[in-house]
Design an enzyme around this catalytic site. Structure first.
Site, PDB file in Angstrom:
ATOM      1  CB  CYS A   2      -0.910   0.019   1.228  1.00 22.73           C
ATOM      2  SG  CYS A   2      -1.898  -1.478   1.437  1.00 22.73           S
ATOM      3  NE  ARG A  27       4.088   1.462  -1.716  1.00 20.54           N
ATOM      4  CZ  ARG A  27       5.123   0.657  -1.530  1.00 20.54           C
ATOM      5  NH1 ARG A  27       6.138   0.706  -2.372  1.00 20.54           N
ATOM      6  NH2 ARG A  27       5.161  -0.188  -0.535  1.00 20.54           N
ATOM      7  CD1 TRP A  74      -2.149  -5.472  -2.886  1.00 19.64           C
ATOM      8  CD2 TRP A  74      -2.968  -4.430  -4.671  1.00 19.64           C
ATOM      9  NE1 TRP A  74      -2.241  -6.397  -3.890  1.00 19.64           N
ATOM     10  CE2 TRP A  74      -2.737  -5.788  -5.006  1.00 19.64           C
ATOM     11  CE3 TRP A  74      -3.494  -3.586  -5.653  1.00 19.64           C
ATOM     12  CZ2 TRP A  74      -3.009  -6.304  -6.270  1.00 19.64           C
ATOM     13  CZ3 TRP A  74      -3.752  -4.115  -6.916  1.00 19.64           C
ATOM     14  CH2 TRP A  74      -3.514  -5.452  -7.216  1.00 19.64           C
ATOM     15  CG  ASN A 100       2.779  -1.322   2.911  1.00 20.41           C
ATOM     16  OD1 ASN A 100       2.118  -2.261   2.488  1.00 20.41           O
ATOM     17  ND2 ASN A 100       3.953  -0.992   2.392  1.00 20.41           N
ATOM     18  N   GLY A 101       1.342  -3.634   5.100  1.00 19.54           N
ATOM     19  CA  GLY A 101       1.879  -4.905   5.575  1.00 19.54           C
ATOM     20  C   GLY A 101       0.790  -5.816   6.101  1.00 19.54           C
ATOM     21  CD  GLU A 482       5.864 -17.043 -17.651  1.00 17.29           C
ATOM     22  OE1 GLU A 482       5.907 -15.843 -17.324  1.00 17.29           O
ATOM     23  OE2 GLU A 482       4.887 -17.535 -18.264  1.00 17.29           O
ATOM     24  CE  LYS A 486       6.476 -12.819 -18.013  1.00 16.24           C
ATOM     25  NZ  LYS A 486       5.339 -13.483 -18.630  1.00 16.24           N
ATOM     26  CD  GLU A 489       4.355 -11.360 -21.920  1.00 12.21           C
ATOM     27  OE1 GLU A 489       3.162 -11.042 -22.058  1.00 12.21           O
ATOM     28  OE2 GLU A 489       4.770 -11.959 -20.909  1.00 12.21           O
ATOM     29  CG  HIS A 505       9.900 -37.485 -31.468  1.00 10.66           C
ATOM     30  ND1 HIS A 505       9.695 -38.757 -31.961  1.00 10.66           N
ATOM     31  CD2 HIS A 505      10.448 -37.645 -30.235  1.00 10.66           C
ATOM     32  CE1 HIS A 505      10.072 -39.645 -31.049  1.00 10.66           C
ATOM     33  NE2 HIS A 505      10.548 -38.992 -30.002  1.00 10.66           N
ATOM     34  CE  LYS A 604      -0.152  -6.902 -14.761  1.00  8.62           C
ATOM     35  NZ  LYS A 604       1.044  -7.743 -14.928  1.00  8.62           N
TER      36      LYS A 604
END
Length: 609
Positions: A2, A27, A74, A100-101, A482, A486, A489, A505, A604
């Protein structure tokens, strides 16, 4: 994760604090609020949603004073709402706090405080701190906060206003970031530098276990025991835009480097202190259902789907439950087969991915149980699923997902270990081994980040390449997929991942002189076979970048260059192995001059089918 801003001084406190929150909205952006000591009382204004909603409320209000604190949230405990927005107050309204936390022992504190007569207005862990201050207050705010620090466990950055102490702000830090801004007859506190850069470039960086008292006259810093601490002034030389990204040139690189913290936060409170069990207290799934589950469907898109592939391997290996991993956009159109005891797991960073939500709703319509893994409290996935595991990665701004992926893996590991233990498929010793391995991952991820210079050099060497291939076996193959995503993209280099054993193969036909091949070799049981596959591509002229664990210098005999990873349990290797691949994609995109945080044609959150 946050955003916190506090100010004491002669400026318009509303403008300073709200302006600072605007710089920190990256944040957290599900709610915001401000508290001001005004004419002997604490005035609190807060609103759910974006900061603009708070600004609309404040526009018609006359607010003045010399001390104020603010927060952009957040969510971690409690859905986004006006009630759950910060600042929070005690019963009497004498104290206001922003946080925050995570307060790990908030449930026991809450029960204790309710028994003492306190009334709560929110679902948050934060509010217990406000009531605890009220309960412990002895007329000396500084000493009271020392006592509060002894009672709360977890990670926190706390900033406190008190009606009876209008000339000071107290800040405390443990494992959550906080800085102090130094001015002339004014001072600032914030989660991050961008919030105060307009007013000062002289700061103190608060360390873990420190607290500070801010007045207009100055700032004094102390340990949590009240011992004075001498701080060196740090002079910020970044521009405002760089400061918002913590000095990093792009949000993606910042978020890659936030992974040790994100992994640590997602593990926090979920592993017993003696490593005897996983503590997913938020789950309603009881042991009886976990024992009865006979099939699992994992549904996700993109990077989350790749996380699901790792989850499948972990759950099948330990819990001995068959797992299907499905692409969400295909799932609901193929009439999936369920048993009465099928568990469906949906994975979505935002919790708003349209295809994943559509699949979730179809599964719910058919009466099946759904567990969501998401990074956003209050998201549609969190609200609509029967159970949820929140990944505490914090907001992810760059389009290319990094820390969300690694924290999704953590959630899947925790779930898989818990289910395996409940079902009796793994014993206490194996549980301890796995949980100790997870606990060591934050430090290991910090070590992996040291590979950045090597990967930057590699990316610059192959800036004009047209094709790149990733190979691996077992868990390495899932991570290779993955890595290829990355690179595609954000660098726009064509990249493909192959199971190393499948090369002969047909796909060996694509290997030509000088083509880069990234070969993952982190699984000891398959190491020799992977080396044989590397020899095959080397024989066709490929330039091979290998990845293996520290101490396995033998790989240097086979590949052209090696990335070494700290040793961990083989099943946990995906957490570490993906980070160099993220860095490779990042540096390739930078070298090609691409907009790293906003790659072409992508958004996003995919909120339409």
């Amino acid at each position: 994760m946050c955003g916190i801003v506090g100010y004491i001084g002669a400026r318009n406190v509303k403008d300073v604090v709200v302006g600072g929150l605007a710089k920190l909205e990256y944040r957290g952006y599900d709610s915001a609020g401000i508290a001001v000591i005004d004419e002997g009382n604490i005035q609190v204004v807060k609103s759910v949603g974006r900061l603009a909603n708070l600004e609309d409320k404040l526009a018609s209000m006359e607010i003045s004073g010399q001390a104020a604190i603010g927060h952009t949230r957040w969510a971690t405990h409690g859905k986004p709402s006006d009630e759950n927005a910060h600042p929070h107050q005690d019963c009497s309204g004498r104290f206001a706090i922003v946080h925050n936390g995570i307060v790990e022992n908030y449930l026991s504190l809450r029960e204790e405080l309710i028994a003492a007569g306190h009334q709560f207005n929110s679902e948050t862990d934060t509010e217990v701190v406000a009531h605890l201050i009220e309960e412990l207050y002895n007329g000396d705010l500084f000493q009271t906060m020392i006592e509060v620090g002894k009672r709360i466990r977890g990670a926190y950055a706390l900033v406190v206003l008190a009606k009876d102490h209008p000339d000071e702000i107290i800040a405390m830090r443990k494992a959550s970031p906080m800085i102090i801004g130094l001015g002339e007859n004014e001072n600032f506190v914030a989660s991050d530098i961008p919030a105060i850069l307009e007013y000062t470039r002289d700061i103190y960086v608060m360390e873990d276990g420190e607290m500070a008292v801010l007045t207009t006259a100055g700032v004094e810093c102390f340990t949590m025991d009240g011992e004075p601490v001498h701080k060196e002034v740090y002079k910020v030389t970044w521009d405002a835009v760089s400061a918002e990204r913590g000095g990093y040139p792009h949000f993606m690189l910042k978020e890659i480097h936030e992974q040790p913290r994100a992994v640590r936060d997602t593990l926090r409170g979920r592993i017993a202190e003696d490593f005897s069990r996983v503590q997913l207290d938020e789950l309603k799934l009881d042991d009886a259902f976990m024992k009865a589950v006979d099939r699992i469907h994992i549904i996700a898109c993109g990077t989350s789907w790749h996380a699901g592939l790792v989850g499948k391997a972990v759950i099948e290996s330990y819990a001995r439950i068959p797992v299907d991993v499905e692409i969400a956009s295909e799932y609901r159109y193929r009439r999936p087969l369920f048993t009465p005891n099928t568990l469906v797991i949906v994975i979505s960073q935002s919790g708003e991915t349209a295809d994943t939500l559509a699949a979730l709703r179809e599964v719910k319509r058919q009466g099946r149980r759904v567990l969501a893994i998401t990074n956003v409290v209050g998201s549609s996935a969190e609200r609509e699923a029967d159970d949820v595991i929140i990944t505490w990665a914090g907001p992810e701004i760059a389009v290319a997902s990094t820390k969300a992926y690694t924290t999704q893996l953590i959630a899947l590991y925790l779930l898989g270990i818990k289910m395996a233990h409940v079902r009796g498929e793994i014993g206490d010793d194996k549980v301890r081994e796995l949980l100790k391995g997870l606990e060591d991952l934050p430090q290991a991820t910090e070590q992996v980040l040291d590979t950045a210079p090597q990967l930057e050099r590699f990316a610059q060497r192959y800036v004009d390449t047209m094709d790149t291939f990733f190979i691996g076996r077992s868990l390495d193959y899932s991570v290779a997929m993955e890595g290829a995503l990355k690179l595609k993209e954000i660098s726009y280099i064509h990249a493909e991942a192959y199971a190393a054993g499948e090369l002969k193969h047909g796909t060996l036909a694509l290997i030509t002189e000088g083509v880069p091949v990234i070969a993952l070799a982190t699984q000891p049981d398959l190491y020799e076979k992977t080396v044989s596959n590397i020899v095959e591509v080397k024989a066709r002229g490929a330039f091979v970048l290998g990845m293996t664990w520290i101490g396995n210098e033998d790989l240097e005999k086979t590949v052209d260059e090696v990335i070494y990873l700290p040793k961990t349990l083989p099943e946990l290797a995906p957490i570490l192995a993906v980070i160099p691949l993220q860095l490779l994609a990042y540096y390739a995109a930078v070298a090609r001059g691409n907009d790293v945080d906003k790659p072409r044609n992508l958004a996003k959150s995919v909120t339409v089918e």
